[in-house]
Design a protein around this motif. Structure first.
Motif, PDB file in Angstrom:
ATOM      1  N   GLU A  10       0.839  -1.209   0.000  1.00  0.00           N
ATOM      2  CA  GLU A  10       0.000   0.000   0.000  1.00  0.00           C
ATOM      3  C   GLU A  10       0.870   1.253   0.000  1.00  0.00           C
ATOM      4  OE1 GLU A  10      -2.431   2.242   3.351  1.00  0.00           O
ATOM      5  OE2 GLU A  10      -3.575   0.495   2.649  1.00  0.00           O
ATOM      6  N   GLN A  18       0.131   5.514   0.205  1.00  0.00           N
ATOM      7  CA  GLN A  18      -0.906   6.533   0.405  1.00  0.00           C
ATOM      8  C   GLN A  18      -0.267   7.912   0.324  1.00  0.00           C
ATOM      9  OE1 GLN A  18      -3.310   7.405   4.280  1.00  0.00           O
ATOM     10  NE2 GLN A  18      -4.434   5.815   3.175  1.00  0.00           N
ATOM     11  N   ASN A  19      -1.001   8.828  -0.286  1.00  0.00           N
ATOM     12  CA  ASN A  19      -0.499  10.198  -0.427  1.00  0.00           C
ATOM     13  C   ASN A  19      -1.632  11.171  -0.143  1.00  0.00           C
ATOM     14  OD1 ASN A  19       1.121  12.384  -0.969  1.00  0.00           O
ATOM     15  ND2 ASN A  19       0.902  12.246  -3.201  1.00  0.00           N
ATOM     16  N   ARG A  70      -6.905  12.451  -0.591  1.00  0.00           N
ATOM     17  CA  ARG A  70      -6.127  11.328  -0.082  1.00  0.00           C
ATOM     18  C   ARG A  70      -6.214  10.213  -1.108  1.00  0.00           C
ATOM     19  NH1 ARG A  70      -7.244   8.713   5.728  1.00  0.00           N
ATOM     20  NH2 ARG A  70      -9.234   8.163   4.736  1.00  0.00           N
ATOM     21  N   THR A  96      -5.011   6.398  -2.185  1.00  0.00           N
ATOM     22  CA  THR A  96      -4.478   5.140  -1.685  1.00  0.00           C
ATOM     23  C   THR A  96      -4.409   4.136  -2.818  1.00  0.00           C
ATOM     24  OG1 THR A  96      -5.573   5.596   0.427  1.00  0.00           O
ATOM     25  CG2 THR A  96      -4.698   3.368   0.089  1.00  0.00           C
ATOM     26  N   ARG A 147      -3.169   0.117  -3.772  1.00  0.00           N
ATOM     27  CA  ARG A 147      -2.705  -1.183  -3.311  1.00  0.00           C
ATOM     28  C   ARG A 147      -2.479  -2.072  -4.524  1.00  0.00           C
ATOM     29  NH1 ARG A 147      -6.145  -2.878   2.162  1.00  0.00           N
ATOM     30  NH2 ARG A 147      -5.534  -1.039   3.417  1.00  0.00           N
ATOM     31  N   SER A 163       3.071   0.202  -6.844  1.00  0.00           N
ATOM     32  CA  SER A 163       2.213   1.078  -6.034  1.00  0.00           C
ATOM     33  C   SER A 163       2.800   2.481  -5.946  1.00  0.00           C
ATOM     34  CB  SER A 163       2.042   0.496  -4.628  1.00  0.00           C
ATOM     35  OG  SER A 163       1.495  -0.799  -4.673  1.00  0.00           O
ATOM     36  N   CYS A 181       1.148   5.830  -7.755  1.00  0.00           N
ATOM     37  CA  CYS A 181       0.722   6.902  -6.850  1.00  0.00           C
ATOM     38  C   CYS A 181       1.362   8.233  -7.247  1.00  0.00           C
ATOM     39  CB  CYS A 181       1.085   6.531  -5.420  1.00  0.00           C
ATOM     40  SG  CYS A 181       0.455   7.685  -4.177  1.00  0.00           S
ATOM     41  N   SER A 188      -1.077  11.287  -8.533  1.00  0.00           N
ATOM     42  CA  SER A 188      -1.158  12.451  -7.634  1.00  0.00           C
ATOM     43  C   SER A 188      -0.944  13.758  -8.388  1.00  0.00           C
ATOM     44  CB  SER A 188      -0.110  12.328  -6.516  1.00  0.00           C
ATOM     45  OG  SER A 188      -0.350  11.187  -5.718  1.00  0.00           O
TER      46      SER A 188
END
Length: 938
Positions: free
Chosen positions: A849, A851-852, A916, A918, A920, A927, A931, A935
């Motif tokens: 995972e 996440q940003n 946010r 995410t 996976r 990943s 991301c 983003s």
């Protein structure tokens, strides 16, 4: 004439050829050839003198070895010796060897020339023919210097045989094409014209080719050929196929000679009335024969018949003086528009483009409009569709302009990328030229930007602004229309430019409507601000200061925007300077001074449309676009002038001459921000010719790269010289990218070399195969390069495209990042809610995972967000997440070695203007990379 054959006593040659054919491998072939070369070399160096037969045999073997691709460095002298033989077969082999292997710099050229002179002086027709063939085959400047004065004498001599006259005419033609300055014009020119009356049609055919080429450079010297050509043509077209048996081809008498005579007549204007009457009869006869049932079902018959017909139609168009013939030609071409043969349809459309420019045949061409429109919609061949577009453009006038423009706009949505820009220019020209109601013109151009915004050049949107400023009756409608168009969630940047300019000038005309109040206008434009490039942002800042003058009630709001750090501390000098100056102007200046400095733009002076100038440059000389000057309707309402300069300071009150883009090389207008050299990425090394150094990435390359993460087509890079466009498609782990390089200038690019550069680790993960492009790119032209892509394993970096070329003697070096990213190999996967969360839980390892949480860079619009997630490559799963405001997606990254499942979840927070994200996946590096890429899009 005797000919050499394999069985002409040269048994050794036949055995050698048989041995070569029986070799089982390349090594065996080379071994056999080396053995033979050693044998031949020993024979030539031996003490015993070789007879003519042996020399001929060994020279033949050397010639055969050379034709197999092996170098020959001896035997030339023996071949020259064969020229002095009195036997035809030996002399023929000698001349054949010299024609193929001896270059113009050879030390033997003097000996060869002496042998040729001897044969030409021998008056033996067979030997003279061999000598003339050799001169024509070599065709060097040295040959021209030696024989250019001799050959015309042989050609017009009374005792020269017909076969020699043919060879002499064609030989002289070859020398004239290679070295025209060495072929003297003299008394022979008047005598060569009379060869058109020769009894031997072979001589007439050769002489016609020669006279046509000479007449193009010296028309006065050969103008007497017109009456003789008409006389000869008349005899051919009125003769029965049995009368010219030796020159009848599938029931068509002398088709090659007929075509050549018709081409010769196109070098001159219509002849005198007496000759013209006979020529008209010939042309009518050709048109009548085209209507007759075919005498043979074989394709050769129809090809020969149509070749003569199309050349006759070309002559009719060239003369443009016989209304009856022009209309008949148009009707004949109209029958070909629905012919099953693609080539005939293409030629018919091409010829009708020219016919459409004649005042006599324009109406006749217009009767075929439905057929041409149908061809545009249904034709499979892109080149035929291109000609259909050209013909619609040529036949357009006030009576059918709206229909043709509508059809072109409809076709534009599915048109080939290589011709879209040209169609955009033609639609813009026609809409302007034939606009009776200028509200229709505004609607058409805005529709054009919506459909093909990437292909709408600056000239097009400059032009619509010129016309709106010059016509008071359309200003209010234009302001209302662009305001409504800008309300779409996704607008092309060119539409933002047009909207910003027009609302800045005429937004007050619609400000009375509460739905388009000043604050709403400002908020609408400012919502697009962060999505635009630097030049467009510069234009919008100019619009904002205009609003300060037009709408005092929004002054404080605009000052807050200008005062923000994102403007006053902008990294771009042009934007920072405008923000500072505009803020100071709005704070210090009185209302009267503001009204004076920011007054409405004055009308532009009338000039030729720069769009038409660009289309002429793009198409090149001698195309249908040049025929605009001779179009039947010339009373066009042109509201042209220099390209618009948005009002930013007092200097904007007067249009700047430097803003005129009629030359397509001038400086772009001020509103679009900094000079192209600062934002266009012109990386020019004026002090070095080194083509090995790779330039750093062009300014703006990273921004353009990011735009292509969620799209596959568009313009990747553009400066004053070069435009690079992309069209790509991907399926599983494979992809294909078409790169279009457009020369925006009128000067050739030389040594044009695009190179793909991959880092070492990228080469192991991404396999790229490119096809080479032509090293010369003509002015206004476009070349295409195909890149085949295979994803071996997941990767992070992107390849760099480096383009090096010479422009006007200066070395150019440009580098851009090629948008081949990991998400391009996404295959969307539909999943139910239960399956999604089950899979989500399975990918629960911390390494799987990423996440940003990040601040929104662009307005948080739901529809745009959905479009970007779909463009990113994953499937957008509706009604899966319990929170309807969230976005979830699923897909599989395909590589050659593995497949990587991917789930994503995007949670927007409208109040905090944050996201946010995410992701996976089953692989941590995937990943992380996905991301990072996604983003940057929000």
């Amino acid at each position: 004439m005797p000919a050499v054959s394999k069985g002409d006593g040269m048994r050794g040659l036949a055995v050698f050829i048989s041995d070569i054919r029986n070799c089982k491998s390349k090594e065996a072939e080379i071994k056999r050839i080396n053995k033979e070369l050693a044998n031949i070399r020993s024979k030539f160096k031996g003490d015993k003198a070789l007879d003519g037969y042996s020399k001929k045999k060994y020279v033949c073997k050397l010639l055969f070895i050379f034709l197999l691709g092996h170098d020959i460095d001896f035997g030339h002298m023996e071949a020259v010796n064969l020229l002095s033989s009195n036997r035809y077969t030996e002399k023929q082999i000698g001349y054949l060897f010299i024609s193929v292997l001896v270059n113009s710099n050879s030390e033997l050229i003097r000996l060869i020339n002496n042998a040729i002179k001897n044969d030409l002086a021998s008056r033996n027709p067979t030997f003279m023919g061999l000598a003339l063939h050799c001169i024509a085959n070599v065709g060097s400047r040295e040959m021209a210097e030696a024989f250019a004065g001799e050959i015309p004498k042989i050609l017009v001599a009374g005792d020269t045989m017909d076969s020699v006259k043919q060879s002499a005419a064609l030989c002289l033609l070859r020398l004239y094409r290679t070295s025209p300055d060495l072929v003297p014009m003299g008394d022979w020119t008047s005598r060569v014209v009379h060869l058109l009356n020769d009894q031997h049609l072979g001589v007439v055919t050769a002489a016609t080719s020669l006279i046509t080429t000479l007449a193009q450079k010296n028309p006065e010297e050969f103008k007497t050929s017109v009456s003789l050509a008409v006389s000869r043509l008349s005899r051919i077209v009125t003769s029965a196929s049995t009368d010219l048996q030796d020159y009848t081809y599938y029931f068509v008498p002398a088709p090659w000679l007929s075509v050549k005579l018709l081409r010769l007549l196109q070098c001159y204007p219509p002849p005198d009335p007496a000759v013209r009457g006979r020529l008209t009869e010939c042309l009518e006869t050709i048109l009548n024969k085209a209507q007759e049932p075919p005498k043979s079902k074989k394709v050769q018959h129809s090809n020969a018949k149509n070749a003569v017909l199309f050349e006759a139609i070309s002559l009719i168009i060239h003369h443009d003086s016989e209304p009856n013939l022009l209309v008949r030609a148009c009707n004949q071409l109209g029958q070909f528009l629905q012919h099953r043969e693609t080539n005939l349809r293409y030629l018919a459309l091409e010829s009708m483009c020219t016919l459409a420019s004649s005042e006599f045949s324009h109406e006749a061409v217009k009767t075929h409009i439905e057929t041409v429109i149908n061809a545009l919609k249904t034709e499979r061949d892109v080149s035929v569709r291109q000609r259909a577009v050209d013909l619609l453009y040529a036949m357009c006038d006030r009576s059918n302009a709206q229909q043709i423009v509508a059809e072109m706009l409809s076709y534009l949505e599915t048109a080939d990328y290589s011709i879209r820009e040209e169609i955009v220019l033609k639609v813009a020209i026609l809409a302007e030229k034939y606009a009776v109601d200028y509200t229709w013109y505004v609607d058409t151009i805005l529709n054009l930007i919506r459909i093909a915004g990437d292909y709408v050049s600056e000239e097009v949107w400059y032009r619509v602004i010129q016309i709106v400023i010059n016509r008071d009756d359309v200003q209010g409608y234009a302001a209302k229309t662009v305001f409504e168009a800008l309300q779409a969630p996704a607008c092309h940047e060119n539409l933002v430019k047009v909207g910003g300019y027009i609302l800045g000038e005429f937004g007050n005309l619609i400000a009375g409507d509460p739905r388009s109040s000043p604050l709403i206008q400002f908020n609408l434009l400012h919502s697009k601000f962060h999505l635009c490039s630097v030049p467009t942002r510069a234009l919008l800042l100019s619009t904002y200061i205009k609003f300060v003058n037009l709408f005092p009630e929004v002054k404080a709001t605009i000052q807050d925007v200008l005062r923000s750090d994102s403007q006053l501390k902008n990294a771009d000098v042009e934007l920072q300077q405008r923000a500072v100056e505009y803020l100071r102007l709005s704070t210090v200046a009185s209302t009267d001074i503001l009204a004076t400095v920011l007054e409405e733009m004055p009308p532009f002076p009338e000039r030729e449309s720069s769009i038409l100038a660009k289309l002429k440059k793009k198409k090149g000389p001698s195309t249908v676009t040049d025929l605009e000057e001779t179009k039947r309707e010339r009373s066009i309402d042109v509201n042209g002038g220099p390209e618009p300069v948005p009002a930013s300071t007092s200097a904007a009150s007067t249009p700047s001459p430097s803003a005129d883009l009629l030359g397509l090389g001038a400086v772009p207008p001020a509103p679009t921000g900094p000079p192209p050299s600062s934002g266009g990425g012109l990386l020019v090394d004026v002090f070095s010719d080194s083509a090995s150094a790779v330039a750093p990435l062009a300014p703006g390359s990273e921004d353009n790269f990011a735009r292509f993460v969620c799209k596959n087509n568009g313009v990747l890079f553009e400066n004053q010289l070069l435009q690079i466009g992309l069209k790509s498609e991907f399926r599983q782990n494979l992809g294909r990218m078409f790169i279009f390089y457009g020369n925006k200038t009128s000067t050739q690019f030389l040594n044009f070399t695009p190179t793909l550069i991959c880092a070492d680790d990228l080469q192991t993960n991404l396999n790229l195969q490119t096809k080479p492009v032509d090293p010369t790119v003509d002015g206004g032209a476009q070349v295409q390069q195909v890149v085949n892509i295979e994803c071996i394993s997941d990767f992070t970096e992107a390849p760099v495209l480096n383009i090096q070329f010479r422009y006007g003697g200066t070395f150019q070096n440009v580098s851009v990042k090629l948008p081949i990213t990991l998400n391009k190999f996404f295959q969307p996967t539909e999943m139910a809610s239960q399956d999604f969360f089950q899979r989500w839980k399975q990918l629960s390892n911390p390494q799987q995972e990423v996440q940003n949480i990040f601040k929104a860079k662009h307005p948080m619009d739901t529809e745009i967000t959905k479009a970007k997630i779909i463009g990113f490559g994953s499937a957008l799963l509706e009604e899966v997440d319990p929170n309807p405001a969230n976005f979830v997606g699923a897909g599989i990254i395909h590589t050659k070695t593995t497949q990587i499942g991917c789930l994503l979840r995007l949670e927007p927070n409208l109040q905090a203007q944050m996201y946010r994200l995410t992701l996976r996946t089953s692989k941590d590096t995937v990943s992380q990379r996905l991301c990072e890429l996604l983003s940057e899009q929000f």
